[in-house]
Design a protein around this motif. Sequence first.
Motif, PDB file in Angstrom:
ATOM      1  N   MET A  89      -5.996  -2.303  -4.462  1.00  0.00           N
ATOM      2  CA  MET A  89      -5.985  -2.890  -3.125  1.00  0.00           C
ATOM      3  C   MET A  89      -7.083  -3.957  -2.987  1.00  0.00           C
ATOM      4  SD  MET A  89      -3.287  -1.579  -2.037  1.00  0.00           S
ATOM      5  CE  MET A  89      -3.272  -2.476  -0.505  1.00  0.00           C
ATOM      6  N   ASN A  90      -8.204  -3.781  -3.683  1.00  0.00           N
ATOM      7  CA  ASN A  90      -9.232  -4.823  -3.699  1.00  0.00           C
ATOM      8  C   ASN A  90      -8.706  -6.073  -4.400  1.00  0.00           C
ATOM      9  OD1 ASN A  90     -11.193  -3.399  -2.287  1.00  0.00           O
ATOM     10  ND2 ASN A  90     -12.101  -2.543  -4.138  1.00  0.00           N
TER      11      ASN A  90
ATOM     12  N   ASP B 141      -6.962   2.740 -10.269  1.00  0.00           N
ATOM     13  CA  ASP B 141      -7.424   3.348  -9.040  1.00  0.00           C
ATOM     14  C   ASP B 141      -6.801   2.611  -7.853  1.00  0.00           C
ATOM     15  OD1 ASP B 141      -9.405   5.005  -7.486  1.00  0.00           O
ATOM     16  OD2 ASP B 141     -10.116   2.984  -6.980  1.00  0.00           O
ATOM     17  N   TYR B 142      -6.319   3.351  -6.873  1.00  0.00           N
ATOM     18  CA  TYR B 142      -5.689   2.768  -5.683  1.00  0.00           C
ATOM     19  C   TYR B 142      -6.606   1.738  -5.029  1.00  0.00           C
ATOM     20  CZ  TYR B 142      -4.081   2.391  -0.852  1.00  0.00           C
ATOM     21  OH  TYR B 142      -3.678   1.904   0.365  1.00  0.00           O
ATOM     22  N   ASP B 143      -7.863   2.104  -4.828  1.00  0.00           N
ATOM     23  CA  ASP B 143      -8.803   1.195  -4.162  1.00  0.00           C
ATOM     24  C   ASP B 143      -9.032  -0.071  -4.980  1.00  0.00           C
ATOM     25  OD1 ASP B 143      -9.168   2.850  -1.916  1.00  0.00           O
ATOM     26  OD2 ASP B 143     -10.748   3.994  -2.932  1.00  0.00           O
ATOM     27  N   GLU B 144      -9.092   0.063  -6.294  1.00  0.00           N
ATOM     28  CA  GLU B 144      -9.274  -1.106  -7.150  1.00  0.00           C
ATOM     29  C   GLU B 144      -8.089  -2.067  -7.003  1.00  0.00           C
ATOM     30  OE1 GLU B 144     -10.387  -2.040 -11.775  1.00  0.00           O
ATOM     31  OE2 GLU B 144      -8.980  -0.384 -11.409  1.00  0.00           O
TER      32      GLU B 144
ATOM     33  N   SER C 242       0.826  -1.209   0.000  1.00  0.00           N
ATOM     34  CA  SER C 242       0.000   0.000   0.000  1.00  0.00           C
ATOM     35  C   SER C 242       0.860   1.260   0.000  1.00  0.00           C
ATOM     36  CB  SER C 242      -0.917  -0.008   1.230  1.00  0.00           C
ATOM     37  OG  SER C 242      -1.611   1.215   1.351  1.00  0.00           O
TER      38      SER C 242
ATOM     39  N   LYS D  99       1.297   4.195  -2.891  1.00  0.00           N
ATOM     40  CA  LYS D  99       1.181   5.641  -2.656  1.00  0.00           C
ATOM     41  C   LYS D  99       2.418   6.372  -3.176  1.00  0.00           C
ATOM     42  CE  LYS D  99      -1.879   4.963   1.259  1.00  0.00           C
ATOM     43  NZ  LYS D  99      -1.944   4.852   2.724  1.00  0.00           N
TER      44      LYS D  99
END
Length: 178
Positions: free
Chosen positions: A98-99, A93-96, A20, A24
């Motif tokens: 990490m998912n 996308d960061y969230d994508e 993570s 970033k």
Amino acid sequence: MENTSQQFDSVITECRNLFSNKMKDYGAAWRVMRTSSVTDQIYIKINRIRTLQMSENKMVDEDEETEFVALVNYSIIALIQLYEGFSDVLDCDYDEVMNWYDDYAGKAKMLMEKKNHDYGEAWRSMRVSSITDMIYQKVLRTKQIENNEGQTLVSEGLDANYYDILNYAVFCLIKLKN
């Protein structure tokens, strides 16, 4: 097995935190890598671990633990690239991402729990160096499957090898922490 499950989660949390933070810092620059390039990164890491284990002198101040964390994260990257494909455009996308990370780590854990049950936690009696050699063998197998354009006659495919590498690296991290 509950202890192993908790230890697995702890190791994955540590690996995920590093992943993570690197996301970033760098974004998903690794998305441009073809799966075979990720395999070569895994090869570099496992080869370095073997060198550290067999040599008394090291020139770079990193340890085996750092490299096993990298193996976990590169294995997840390889699975992402294998199933999601590589991209020439860095619009992830960061969230994508990490998912995806959580999804593949979760699948690895489910596989680990099944195999760990059937093998009776045999890895606990193994040496880290032996598990390292097993990872090395898996990487060489993976490279051969890639050279065969992903085709196998009787063997599991690329994904099975990446999951095994990931789980073996977690086992090594658990052993190194204890």
